[in-house]
Design an enzyme around this catalytic site. Structure first.
Site, PDB file in Angstrom:
ATOM      1  N   GLU A  78       0.494  35.476  20.443  1.00 31.94           N
ATOM      2  CA  GLU A  78      -1.066  35.100  20.675  1.00 31.94           C
ATOM      3  C   GLU A  78      -1.926  34.436  19.746  1.00 31.94           C
ATOM      4  OE1 GLU A  78      -2.465  35.322  23.636  1.00 31.94           O
ATOM      5  OE2 GLU A  78      -0.894  36.628  24.786  1.00 31.94           O
ATOM      6  N   TYR A  80     -10.418  38.251  22.654  1.00 31.16           N
ATOM      7  CA  TYR A  80      -9.293  37.577  23.470  1.00 31.16           C
ATOM      8  C   TYR A  80      -8.312  38.173  23.046  1.00 31.16           C
ATOM      9  CZ  TYR A  80      -5.514  35.076  25.121  1.00 31.16           C
ATOM     10  OH  TYR A  80      -4.090  35.061  25.634  1.00 31.16           O
ATOM     11  N   ASP A 109      -8.725  33.640  28.872  1.00 27.72           N
ATOM     12  CA  ASP A 109      -8.541  32.339  27.919  1.00 27.72           C
ATOM     13  C   ASP A 109      -8.801  31.257  28.860  1.00 27.72           C
ATOM     14  OD1 ASP A 109      -6.542  31.985  29.989  1.00 27.72           O
ATOM     15  OD2 ASP A 109      -4.933  31.461  28.492  1.00 27.72           O
ATOM     16  N   CYS A 129      -0.136  26.077  45.031  1.00 25.60           N
ATOM     17  CA  CYS A 129      -1.222  26.984  44.534  1.00 25.60           C
ATOM     18  C   CYS A 129      -1.247  28.219  45.782  1.00 25.60           C
ATOM     19  CB  CYS A 129      -2.628  26.431  44.121  1.00 25.60           C
ATOM     20  SG  CYS A 129      -3.700  28.023  43.817  1.00 25.60           S
TER      21      CYS A 129
HETATM   22  S1  SF4 Z   1      -6.241  25.595  45.024  1.00 21.73           S
HETATM   23 FE1  SF4 Z   1      -6.236  24.171  43.303  1.00 21.73          FE
HETATM   24  S2  SF4 Z   1      -8.031  24.433  42.326  1.00 21.73           S
HETATM   25 FE2  SF4 Z   1      -7.890  26.273  43.522  1.00 21.73          FE
HETATM   26  S3  SF4 Z   1      -7.216  27.895  42.217  1.00 21.73           S
HETATM   27 FE3  SF4 Z   1      -5.468  26.737  43.005  1.00 21.73          FE
HETATM   28  S4  SF4 Z   1      -4.948  25.069  41.781  1.00 21.73           S
HETATM   29 FE4  SF4 Z   1      -7.018  25.560  41.270  1.00 21.73          FE
END
Ligand code: SF4
Length: 315
Positions: free
Chosen positions: A60, A143, A161, A226
């Site tokens: 860290e 942190y 972070d 994501c």
């Molecule tokens: S959808 Fe895109 S902007 Fe939203 S948290 Fe996921 S990577 Fe980040």
């Protein structure tokens, strides 16, 4: 006849363009981030399954201002050489600075050794597990205390972070980027987002941090990878608006700075142990005042000493 938008008052316009009010991610969204982590995380040697609490703490500190790829070989060598706080506590300062190598901001190495000495003297050589005890150690801030408590001891902690801040700014607040420094509002959102259950809180902390490091990156977030993109991310739902220019960090110039000069002087000291005035002057014959200023600042920071006129690593 004026259009509907043209008739709105300035206050209404501000409200219309302001980021959405924060809405925390629900349990399903948290689960999706944890599941993404289970499938995609990097196997780093300072993970809790393989590293000691001391190894986690060292990682860290090294990772605070240095990328993973540069930390990896130095962390491995460091832990082989000084596997326990007591080992580092007894090491020579010159050896510690040499082992820090090019990680940058070498005062961190001195603070880490002070930390090792405090752990050895005050905690029987064992890294303490509470955030309060960790924060009392030299060089350990909010942190790092939270991260060590969460990742080394599986405690519930609020770990915030830059990666976590960016994910929460986008997904929860609908902003492209967080503010330049951590605000009370961000801290309170991050705290509210950490699951109450201890094991789940640890999983969330490591998962959201990794998501920010690998997917929700600063310049080009890979939203297509994501788990929050399909309905949970407010920023994507708002059409991914551009960042407020005031929130964008300026990239700091390094070339030609005193920081660069200090690094060049430290490199000579690590390699040869000492530097004469002639060695130093060769670094910038056009600006001897700058060289001297940087050398003096290294002495002031206890990273070097003057001995018989030469600059040396502290012994
Ligand atoms: S959808 Fe895109 S902007 Fe939203 S948290 Fe996921 S990577 Fe980040």
């Amino acid at each position: 006849m004026p259009s509907a938008s043209a008739s709105r008052s300035p206050a209404t316009l501000r409200a219309a363009t302001a980021p959405a009010a924060p809405v925390l991610l629900d349990d399903d969204a948290v689960d999706s981030v944890i599941a993404w982590y289970d499938a995609h995380h990097r196997d780093l040697p300072w993970g809790r399954a393989t590293a000691s609490p001391w190894g986690v703490l060292v990682s860290e500190i090294m990772l605070q201002q240095t990328p993973v790829v540069r930390v990896l070989p130095r962390w491995t060598a460091w832990m082989q050489r000084w596997p326990r706080p007591a080992d580092l506590a007894q090491a020579g300062t010159a050896d510690v600075l040499r082992a820090w190598d090019t990680l940058g901001y070498p005062r961190r190495a001195l603070r880490l050794q002070e930390c090792a000495r405090a752990i050895t003297a005050e905690h029987d050589g064992e890294v303490p597990r509470t955030e309060e005890a960790l924060r009392a150690l030299p060089g350990i801030g909010e942190y790092t205390a939270a991260a060590v408590s969460a990742f080394a001891f599986a405690q519930r902690a609020v770990v915030v972070d830059t990666n976590v801040r960016r994910v929460l700014a986008r997904a929860v607040r609908g902003c492209a980027l967080p503010e330049s420094s951590l605000t009370a509002a961000e801290r309170s959102i991050a705290a509210a987002q950490v699951p109450e259950d201890r094991a789940r809180s640890v999983a969330w902390n490591q998962a959201v941090m990794e998501l920010g490091a690998l997917v929700c990156t600063a310049r080009r977030p890979r939203c297509e990878e994501c788990p929050l993109a399909a309905g949970d991310c407010r920023w994507v739902a708002a059409g991914s608006p551009a960042a407020d220019p005031s929130a964008q960090r300026r990239v700091q110039r390094f070339e030609g700075t005193d920081r660069q000069m200090r690094g060049r002087i430290m490199k000579i000291l690590r390699t040869h142990g000492r530097a004469t005035d002639a060695d130093l002057l060769r670094l910038d014959p056009e600006d001897p005042d700058r060289v001297e200023r940087c050398a003096r600042s290294l002495v002031d920071d206890a990273l070097a000493v003057r001995r018989s006129g030469d600059l040396e690593l502290p012994s």
